[in-house]
Design a protein around this motif. Structure first.
Motif, PDB file in Angstrom:
ATOM      1  N   ASP A  39       5.292  -0.654   6.492  1.00 55.95           N
ATOM      2  CA  ASP A  39       4.912   0.404   7.214  1.00 55.95           C
ATOM      3  C   ASP A  39       3.865  -0.020   8.137  1.00 55.95           C
ATOM      4  O   ASP A  39       2.704   0.489   7.830  1.00 55.95           O
ATOM      5  CB  ASP A  39       4.623   1.785   6.547  1.00 55.95           C
ATOM      6  N   THR A  40       4.010  -0.870   8.916  1.00 55.74           N
ATOM      7  CA  THR A  40       3.012  -1.513   9.968  1.00 55.74           C
ATOM      8  C   THR A  40       2.754  -0.820  11.278  1.00 55.74           C
ATOM      9  O   THR A  40       1.904  -1.389  11.857  1.00 55.74           O
ATOM     10  CB  THR A  40       3.060  -3.093  10.158  1.00 55.74           C
ATOM     11  N   ARG A  41       3.742  -0.089  11.472  1.00 58.57           N
ATOM     12  CA  ARG A  41       3.398   0.717  12.888  1.00 58.57           C
ATOM     13  C   ARG A  41       2.301   1.361  12.984  1.00 58.57           C
ATOM     14  O   ARG A  41       2.111   2.571  12.588  1.00 58.57           O
ATOM     15  CB  ARG A  41       4.733   1.566  13.252  1.00 58.57           C
ATOM     16  N   ASN A  42       1.168   1.213  13.655  1.00 57.55           N
ATOM     17  CA  ASN A  42      -0.237   1.976  13.813  1.00 57.55           C
ATOM     18  C   ASN A  42      -0.879   2.028  12.405  1.00 57.55           C
ATOM     19  O   ASN A  42      -1.681   2.843  12.148  1.00 57.55           O
ATOM     20  CB  ASN A  42      -0.060   3.234  14.163  1.00 57.55           C
ATOM     21  N   GLN A  43      -0.400   0.981  11.409  1.00 57.96           N
ATOM     22  CA  GLN A  43      -1.156   1.201  10.022  1.00 57.96           C
ATOM     23  C   GLN A  43      -1.859  -0.065   9.805  1.00 57.96           C
ATOM     24  O   GLN A  43      -1.294  -0.837  10.223  1.00 57.96           O
ATOM     25  CB  GLN A  43      -0.003   1.476   8.927  1.00 57.96           C
ATOM     26  N   GLY A  44      -2.798  -0.101   8.839  1.00 58.64           N
ATOM     27  CA  GLY A  44      -3.741  -1.118   8.709  1.00 58.64           C
ATOM     28  C   GLY A  44      -3.399  -1.688   7.200  1.00 58.64           C
ATOM     29  O   GLY A  44      -4.247  -2.680   7.160  1.00 58.64           O
ATOM     30  N   GLY A  45      -2.428  -1.202   6.714  1.00 64.10           N
ATOM     31  CA  GLY A  45      -2.285  -1.980   5.305  1.00 64.10           C
ATOM     32  C   GLY A  45      -3.432  -1.746   4.267  1.00 64.10           C
ATOM     33  O   GLY A  45      -3.809  -0.466   4.157  1.00 64.10           O
ATOM     34  N   CYS A  46      -4.025  -2.678   3.664  1.00 61.23           N
ATOM     35  CA  CYS A  46      -4.967  -2.545   3.018  1.00 61.23           C
ATOM     36  C   CYS A  46      -6.446  -2.259   3.693  1.00 61.23           C
ATOM     37  O   CYS A  46      -7.550  -2.203   3.111  1.00 61.23           O
ATOM     38  CB  CYS A  46      -5.351  -3.911   1.919  1.00 61.23           C
ATOM     39  N   ALA A  47      -6.425  -2.283   5.063  1.00 61.70           N
ATOM     40  CA  ALA A  47      -7.487  -1.682   5.838  1.00 61.70           C
ATOM     41  C   ALA A  47      -7.437  -0.277   6.167  1.00 61.70           C
ATOM     42  O   ALA A  47      -8.388   0.249   7.159  1.00 61.70           O
ATOM     43  CB  ALA A  47      -7.699  -2.711   6.974  1.00 61.70           C
ATOM     44  N   GLY A  48      -6.645   0.437   5.699  1.00 66.59           N
ATOM     45  CA  GLY A  48      -6.311   1.798   6.012  1.00 66.59           C
ATOM     46  C   GLY A  48      -5.196   2.512   6.611  1.00 66.59           C
ATOM     47  O   GLY A  48      -4.824   1.447   7.325  1.00 66.59           O
ATOM     48  N   GLY A  49      -5.081   3.334   6.597  1.00 67.33           N
ATOM     49  CA  GLY A  49      -3.863   3.948   7.083  1.00 67.33           C
ATOM     50  C   GLY A  49      -3.600   5.587   7.331  1.00 67.33           C
ATOM     51  O   GLY A  49      -4.635   6.151   6.768  1.00 67.33           O
ATOM     52  N   ARG A  50      -2.593   5.982   7.879  1.00 68.40           N
ATOM     53  CA  ARG A  50      -2.296   7.437   7.951  1.00 68.40           C
ATOM     54  C   ARG A  50      -1.322   7.876   7.021  1.00 68.40           C
ATOM     55  O   ARG A  50      -0.293   7.230   6.892  1.00 68.40           O
ATOM     56  CB  ARG A  50      -2.368   7.856   9.275  1.00 68.40           C
ATOM     57  N   ILE A  51      -1.616   9.124   6.451  1.00 64.37           N
ATOM     58  CA  ILE A  51      -0.257   9.528   5.447  1.00 64.37           C
ATOM     59  C   ILE A  51       0.863  10.012   6.527  1.00 64.37           C
ATOM     60  O   ILE A  51       1.983   9.761   6.037  1.00 64.37           O
ATOM     61  CB  ILE A  51      -1.014  10.787   4.681  1.00 64.37           C
ATOM     62  N   ASP A  52       0.411  10.550   7.723  1.00 58.88           N
ATOM     63  CA  ASP A  52       1.674  10.971   8.589  1.00 58.88           C
ATOM     64  C   ASP A  52       2.689   9.686   8.813  1.00 58.88           C
ATOM     65  O   ASP A  52       4.047   9.880   8.832  1.00 58.88           O
ATOM     66  CB  ASP A  52       1.354  11.918   9.792  1.00 58.88           C
ATOM     67  N   GLY A  53       2.001   8.682   9.046  1.00 62.13           N
ATOM     68  CA  GLY A  53       2.909   7.428   9.239  1.00 62.13           C
ATOM     69  C   GLY A  53       3.667   6.955   8.179  1.00 62.13           C
ATOM     70  O   GLY A  53       4.766   6.586   7.953  1.00 62.13           O
ATOM     71  N   ALA A  54       3.133   7.271   6.957  1.00 65.05           N
ATOM     72  CA  ALA A  54       3.534   6.896   5.507  1.00 65.05           C
ATOM     73  C   ALA A  54       4.683   7.796   5.187  1.00 65.05           C
ATOM     74  O   ALA A  54       5.930   7.272   4.952  1.00 65.05           O
ATOM     75  CB  ALA A  54       2.653   6.865   4.264  1.00 65.05           C
ATOM     76  N   TRP A  55       4.722   9.041   5.565  1.00 62.27           N
ATOM     77  CA  TRP A  55       5.832  10.065   5.333  1.00 62.27           C
ATOM     78  C   TRP A  55       6.996   9.651   6.445  1.00 62.27           C
ATOM     79  O   TRP A  55       8.213   9.810   6.247  1.00 62.27           O
ATOM     80  CB  TRP A  55       5.271  11.385   5.448  1.00 62.27           C
ATOM     81  N   TRP A  56       6.633   9.282   7.646  1.00 66.08           N
ATOM     82  CA  TRP A  56       7.481   8.985   8.639  1.00 66.08           C
ATOM     83  C   TRP A  56       8.448   7.823   8.170  1.00 66.08           C
ATOM     84  O   TRP A  56       9.722   7.680   8.275  1.00 66.08           O
ATOM     85  CB  TRP A  56       7.068   8.595   9.942  1.00 66.08           C
ATOM     86  N   TYR A  57       7.567   7.030   7.250  1.00 64.30           N
ATOM     87  CA  TYR A  57       8.246   5.631   7.127  1.00 64.30           C
ATOM     88  C   TYR A  57       9.350   6.129   5.861  1.00 64.30           C
ATOM     89  O   TYR A  57      10.639   5.484   5.582  1.00 64.30           O
ATOM     90  CB  TYR A  57       7.424   4.429   6.440  1.00 64.30           C
ATOM     91  N   LEU A  58       8.883   6.899   4.927  1.00 67.33           N
ATOM     92  CA  LEU A  58       9.671   7.027   3.687  1.00 67.33           C
ATOM     93  C   LEU A  58      10.704   7.871   4.137  1.00 67.33           C
ATOM     94  O   LEU A  58      11.861   8.050   3.550  1.00 67.33           O
ATOM     95  CB  LEU A  58       8.544   7.865   2.756  1.00 67.33           C
ATOM     96  N   ARG A  59      10.481   8.689   5.146  1.00 73.52           N
ATOM     97  CA  ARG A  59      11.784   9.593   5.976  1.00 73.52           C
ATOM     98  C   ARG A  59      12.851   8.720   6.416  1.00 73.52           C
ATOM     99  O   ARG A  59      13.906   8.764   6.328  1.00 73.52           O
ATOM    100  CB  ARG A  59      11.531  10.659   6.711  1.00 73.52           C
ATOM    101  N   ARG A  60      12.299   7.938   7.466  1.00 71.57           N
ATOM    102  CA  ARG A  60      13.318   7.171   8.391  1.00 71.57           C
ATOM    103  C   ARG A  60      13.673   5.659   7.455  1.00 71.57           C
ATOM    104  O   ARG A  60      14.748   5.597   7.959  1.00 71.57           O
ATOM    105  CB  ARG A  60      12.698   7.017   9.408  1.00 71.57           C
ATOM    106  N   ARG A  61      12.967   4.996   6.804  1.00 70.06           N
ATOM    107  CA  ARG A  61      13.384   4.017   6.339  1.00 70.06           C
ATOM    108  C   ARG A  61      13.466   3.750   4.729  1.00 70.06           C
ATOM    109  O   ARG A  61      14.425   3.106   4.309  1.00 70.06           O
ATOM    110  CB  ARG A  61      12.041   2.720   6.636  1.00 70.06           C
ATOM    111  N   GLY A  62      12.540   4.583   4.195  1.00 65.85           N
ATOM    112  CA  GLY A  62      12.697   4.778   2.807  1.00 65.85           C
ATOM    113  C   GLY A  62      12.147   3.534   2.082  1.00 65.85           C
ATOM    114  O   GLY A  62      11.951   2.464   2.556  1.00 65.85           O
ATOM    115  N   VAL A  63      11.943   3.643   0.685  1.00 64.02           N
ATOM    116  CA  VAL A  63      11.235   2.494   0.035  1.00 64.02           C
ATOM    117  C   VAL A  63      12.011   2.604  -1.413  1.00 64.02           C
ATOM    118  O   VAL A  63      12.660   3.266  -1.973  1.00 64.02           O
ATOM    119  CB  VAL A  63       9.883   2.874  -0.414  1.00 64.02           C
ATOM    120  N   VAL A  64      11.694   1.081  -2.014  1.00 61.64           N
ATOM    121  CA  VAL A  64      12.149   1.109  -3.368  1.00 61.64           C
ATOM    122  C   VAL A  64      11.437   1.233  -4.179  1.00 61.64           C
ATOM    123  O   VAL A  64      10.278   1.856  -4.223  1.00 61.64           O
ATOM    124  CB  VAL A  64      12.774  -0.725  -3.519  1.00 61.64           C
TER     125      VAL A  64
END
Length: 366
Positions: free
Chosen positions: A154-179
């Motif tokens: 989930d790298t779109r406007n996210q910083g990985g281990c340098a910080g990120g947003r939860i709205d981006g994380a939920w977008w990824y979980l909804r649209r792409r999904g995780v294992v």
């Protein structure tokens, strides 16, 4: 010549300074004027005072500055104005005490440890989704979802281990999904070769919004590369009763909070930000934004008979921090802004999923 300076004797106190000093040309110690994450003054001040909680020194945080703690151990960015304006969802009798781990045994996941990776945005999102999917599927699916999948992919406007947003994380979980975590295990940054931090899991659409992995698990011992998805998240009211009702009916929720210098040393009790560093210079008083999972609530009686209400919340600093990886924090007064932005979510689960998962992934549950 390098040295390790442990103690600095001030006019009135013996204070722990950072272990990154140099021995100057005069032979005297010259110390960097940074506040330590593990400040003995602060720990002693909290434990001597009547604050309602206990502090402790943590070996895994020893030697870090307060700036480093805020930089590496948190990692959730404040939601944008548009996200903060998400509609809040709008009084039954609620019990004095409630804990998700007791209502849904085997379906609430243990706290993980983000290490020195500022990715609480990924850890809290994966943890809440894991619990909600387990509850919603009535235990047919109990996945511990992979924070690393979010951190690396989930790298779109996210910083990985340098910080990120939860709205981006939920977008990824909804649209792409995780294992699952078993399929795509977490590797702290200091143990990760550069190529391992790239995304190692892709998925493709198989219709009706569902997705399927197109790669094998990065963990070659695991063949379950099922993709788990969620619905769009919904924001709860800032009213404590609404948050309590949501947890009791649907499971743990995600909350954003401000972490102050004294939270790092929390050991037990009902946390409230203290005034022990108020008289110190500004570098001793700092805060950053973090996200956590609220799993329940309760109250304790004071000596005078009044109640001290608290939330039960899971952190992502490992199980030897706080109360077995959890902490209690004052409830009903927006302590550290923990009630200001609270999120719930549903897993995307079909009957086909229920039949496909006859109770596997049983590890790492409470």
């Amino acid at each position: 010549m390098h040295g390790r300076l442990i103690l600095y004797s001030g006019p009135m106190s013996l204070s722990l300074l950072c272990l990154s000093s140099t021995c100057g040309t005069t032979g005297r110690w010259e110390c960097e004027q940074d506040a330590c994450l593990m400040e003995s003054d602060m720990i002693n001040g909290i434990n001597r005072g009547n604050y309602g909680w206990r502090a402790s020194n943590y070996s895994q945080l020893y030697g870090m500055t307060l700036d480093e703690g805020i930089k590496y151990r948190l990692g959730t960015q404040r939601p944008s104005k548009t996200i903060m304006n998400m509609n809040e969802m709008q009084n039954e009798q609620l019990p004095q005490y409630f804990n998700s781990t007791e209502k849904w045994p085997g379906k609430i996941h243990e706290p993980l440890d983000q290490g020195n990776c500022a990715a609480s945005w990924a850890f809290s999102t994966a943890a809440v989704a894991s619990d909600r999917i387990s509850i919603q599927s009535m235990g047919h699916m109990t996945p511990q979802l992979s924070p690393q999948n979010l951190i690396s992919c989930d790298t779109r406007n996210q910083g990985g281990c340098a910080g990120g947003r939860i709205d981006g994380a939920w977008w990824y979980l909804r649209r792409r999904g995780v294992v699952t975590e078993d399929c795509y295990p977490y590797l702290p940054p200091q143990q990760t070769p550069a190529e391992a931090s790239r995304c190692m899991m892709q998925s493709r659409s198989i219709g009706r919004g569902k997705r399927q992995a197109t790669q094998r698990c990065p963990n070659s011992h695991n063949y379950h590369n099922d993709i788990y998805q969620s619905t769009p998240p919904y924001r709860l009211s800032t009213n404590e009763k609404e948050i309590m009702k949501e947890i009791k009916e649907n499971g743990p929720v995600q909350a954003i909070m401000e972490v102050h210098e004294d939270f790092f040393v929390y050991k037990s009790g009902i946390y409230k930000h203290t005034d022990v560093s108020f008289t110190k210079p500004p570098q001793y008083r700092k805060h950053g934004t973090h996200s956590v999972r609220i799993t329940g609530w309760g109250e304790e009686k004071n000596y005078d008979g009044t109640a001290r209400k608290y939330w039960i919340a899971a952190n992502s600093w490992g199980k030897n921090w706080g109360e077995n990886g959890f902490f209690r924090i004052a409830r009903g007064e927006n302590e550290c802004e923990i009630e200001a932005f609270v999120i719930g979510v549903w897993g995307r689960i079909t009957m086909e999923d229920m039949h496909k998962h006859p109770h596997h992934h049983r590890r790492r549950h409470i």
